[in-house]
Design a protein around this motif. Structure first.
Motif, short mmCIF file in Angstrom:
data_model
loop_
_atom_site.label_atom_id
_atom_site.label_comp_id
_atom_site.label_asym_id
_atom_site.label_seq_id
_atom_site.Cartn_x
_atom_site.Cartn_y
_atom_site.Cartn_z
N ARG A 58 0.84 -1.21 0.00
CA ARG A 58 0.00 0.00 0.00
C ARG A 58 0.87 1.26 0.00
O ARG A 58 0.59 2.23 -0.71
CB ARG A 58 -0.93 -0.02 1.21
CG ARG A 58 -1.98 -1.14 1.13
CD ARG A 58 -2.85 -1.18 2.35
NE ARG A 58 -3.70 -0.01 2.47
CZ ARG A 58 -4.57 0.18 3.45
NH1 ARG A 58 -4.68 -0.71 4.41
NH2 ARG A 58 -5.32 1.26 3.49
N GLN A 67 -1.64 1.55 -8.93
CA GLN A 67 -2.45 0.74 -8.04
C GLN A 67 -2.72 -0.62 -8.67
O GLN A 67 -2.80 -0.74 -9.89
CB GLN A 67 -3.79 1.43 -7.75
CG GLN A 67 -3.68 2.83 -7.16
CD GLN A 67 -3.14 2.83 -5.75
OE1 GLN A 67 -3.52 1.98 -4.94
NE2 GLN A 67 -2.27 3.78 -5.43
N LEU A 69 -5.26 -4.23 -7.94
CA LEU A 69 -6.44 -4.71 -7.21
C LEU A 69 -6.40 -6.22 -7.11
O LEU A 69 -6.16 -6.90 -8.11
CB LEU A 69 -7.72 -4.29 -7.92
CG LEU A 69 -7.93 -2.79 -8.16
CD1 LEU A 69 -9.17 -2.58 -9.02
CD2 LEU A 69 -8.08 -2.06 -6.84
N ARG A 70 -6.66 -6.73 -5.90
CA ARG A 70 -6.78 -8.17 -5.69
C ARG A 70 -8.23 -8.43 -5.31
O ARG A 70 -8.72 -7.97 -4.27
CB ARG A 70 -5.84 -8.61 -4.57
CG ARG A 70 -5.71 -10.12 -4.42
CD ARG A 70 -4.97 -10.47 -3.13
NE ARG A 70 -3.70 -9.81 -3.01
CZ ARG A 70 -2.57 -10.30 -3.52
NH1 ARG A 70 -2.57 -11.44 -4.16
NH2 ARG A 70 -1.44 -9.63 -3.36
N THR A 71 -8.95 -9.18 -6.14
CA THR A 71 -10.37 -9.33 -5.90
C THR A 71 -10.95 -10.54 -6.63
O THR A 71 -10.39 -11.01 -7.63
CB THR A 71 -11.14 -8.07 -6.35
OG1 THR A 71 -12.54 -8.21 -6.03
CG2 THR A 71 -11.00 -7.85 -7.85
N ALA A 77 -17.01 -4.59 -9.89
CA ALA A 77 -16.26 -3.35 -10.15
C ALA A 77 -16.60 -2.80 -11.54
O ALA A 77 -16.76 -1.58 -11.71
CB ALA A 77 -14.76 -3.61 -10.03
N TYR A 125 -5.53 -10.52 -9.77
CA TYR A 125 -4.67 -9.43 -9.29
C TYR A 125 -4.25 -8.66 -10.51
O TYR A 125 -3.44 -9.14 -11.32
CB TYR A 125 -3.48 -10.02 -8.55
CG TYR A 125 -2.63 -9.01 -7.81
CD1 TYR A 125 -3.20 -7.90 -7.18
CD2 TYR A 125 -1.25 -9.17 -7.73
CE1 TYR A 125 -2.42 -6.99 -6.51
CE2 TYR A 125 -0.45 -8.27 -7.04
CZ TYR A 125 -1.05 -7.18 -6.43
OH TYR A 125 -0.26 -6.27 -5.75
N SER A 128 -5.22 -1.40 -11.54
CA SER A 128 -6.54 -0.76 -11.38
C SER A 128 -7.11 -0.31 -12.71
O SER A 128 -8.33 -0.22 -12.87
CB SER A 128 -6.42 0.43 -10.42
OG SER A 128 -5.47 1.38 -10.91
#
Length: 388
Positions: A58, A67, A69-71, A77, A125, A128
């Motif tokens: 971070r 950035q 994103l891990r989701t 999104a 992953y 962004s």
């Protein structure tokens, strides 16, 4: 013109940190207990590499302005982007998100009581920017989505799998440095260039249980009862941590196509992030915002070298009761002994910066500040040519 990774064969930067942390619980287990490890027949407080690495990531992302994103909720999104930024009708945006989630090679799980949205079977992953790129795919197939039905279990997405997979393969400096595991999509995995050890105290620690009670303000004001509205307990500990990480510069250059300028920037940003980051668990109750007492950087061309073994025999407090000063001395003694045992093999340069006032000759050249120390190490690590 970029240089090929072979310009720096087998070169590593090792980061050694001693950091006192006061009464805190930076990393809890599944029972909310302080994480520990038995080392040298003494229980030490431990902070897992995953926990501290998230704090590092971070900090690192904010430094480099990228950035990731891990989701599993990539479709949600995309739905939000289409609805809020591109003014799609809510039902059409939701359908597009469903087809995005189910359209890649990862596939997706249908909604459940725990998760009302379609979620990919594995974590993705991605940079962004991938959200906008996936929204662009939906835009390009808007007519087909309008004619399609909402996704059902066992249904097939009308969106092109190859296009979605290509977006999920994309990466930026964050992913190139930290790596990515994504076996479901060919060529999407990235071997991380950094390795981070679990942090552990240099000495034995005792876990303390803090009993607390909460008062109901209204009940207290009315004076109609005694006692508390809530009671509980939390575990805490304190100590001096040894923290270690290493960067494989050859792996980093391979991941970014040999771009030396980018590699220098990413390396310097990672070292700063590792040195200055701190996990945020229980921060409102403990505010344990210390800085490292000592940072030691080495550049090696043979293999990484951790000094964790220096603390296998737990440090004992000095006559004033502190662990920081004896920990610094033990680190210096071990670095000296290890260097002598290896015959100086593989070490290109070493340096340190610290609150310590006396000289620690086993740690190399002293720097006045962390920025100076980092700049010196990065400059040496990326010196042109093979210095083997």
């Amino acid at each position: 013109m970029t240089q090929q990774p072979a310009a720096i064969p087998g070169r590593f930067i090792c980061i050694h940190v001693l950091q006192p942390v006061p009464y805190a619980n930076l990393n809890r287990d599944d029972t909310n207990s302080v994480k520990t490890v038995q080392y040298g027949d003494r229980e030490r407080t431990r902070v897992s590499s995953q926990c501290w690495k998230r704090a590092v990531r971070r900090y690192f992302q904010n430094t480099i302005g990228q950035q990731a994103l891990r989701t599993r909720r990539i479709g949600v999104a995309v739905e939000k982007t289409l609805r809020e930024q591109r003014q799609w009708p809510a039902d059409l945006a939701r359908r597009a998100g469903q087809h995005i989630a189910t359209g890649s090679s990862i596939k997706a799980d249908p909604p459940s009581n725990d998760d009302p949205a379609w979620s990919t079977n594995a974590m993705v992953y991605v940079p962004s920017t991938a959200i906008d790129e996936l929204a662009d795919i939906a835009e390009a197939h808007r007519d087909q989505l309008q004619a399609a039905k909402d996704m059902k279990k066992g249904g097939k997405s009308i969106l092109p799998t190859d296009d979605i997979d290509q977006v999920l393969r994309s990466r930026n400096g964050v992913i190139n440095l930290f790596g990515r595991m994504l076996a479901e999509i060919n060529d999407a995995g990235v071997d991380g260039a950094v390795q981070v050890a679990h942090a552990l105290t240099t000495h034995g620690t005792d876990i303390e249980i803090d009993y607390f009670a909460a008062v109901d303000d209204i009940t207290n004001a009315w004076n109609d009862t005694t006692g508390s509205a809530h009671m509980g307990s939390t575990e805490y500990s304190a100590g001096v941590f040894y923290r270690y990480a290493t960067i494989d510069l050859h792996d980093l250059l391979r991941n970014i196509g040999g771009d030396l300028t980018a590699a220098r920037e990413l390396t310097a940003a990672f070292i700063e992030a590792f040195v200055l980051s701190l996990p945020e668990a229980k921060k409102t109750a403990t505010a344990p915002h210390t800085i490292p007492d000592l940072v030691h950087l080495t550049v090696r061309q043979d293999r990484p070298l951790s000094y964790a073994a220096a603390f296998e025999q737990p440090v004992t407090a000095d006559r004033t009761g502190g662990f920081a000063a004896p920990s610094r001395q033990v680190l210096d003694d071990y670095a000296t002994a290890a260097g002598r045992l290896l015959g100086g093999r593989g070490l290109l340069t070493s340096g340190w910066a610290s609150l310590e006032t006396k000289d620690l000759k086993g740690l190399g050249n002293r720097a006045d500040s962390y920025p100076d120390l980092i700049n010196t190490a990065v400059t040496a690590a990326f010196a042109p040519g093979d210095q083997a």
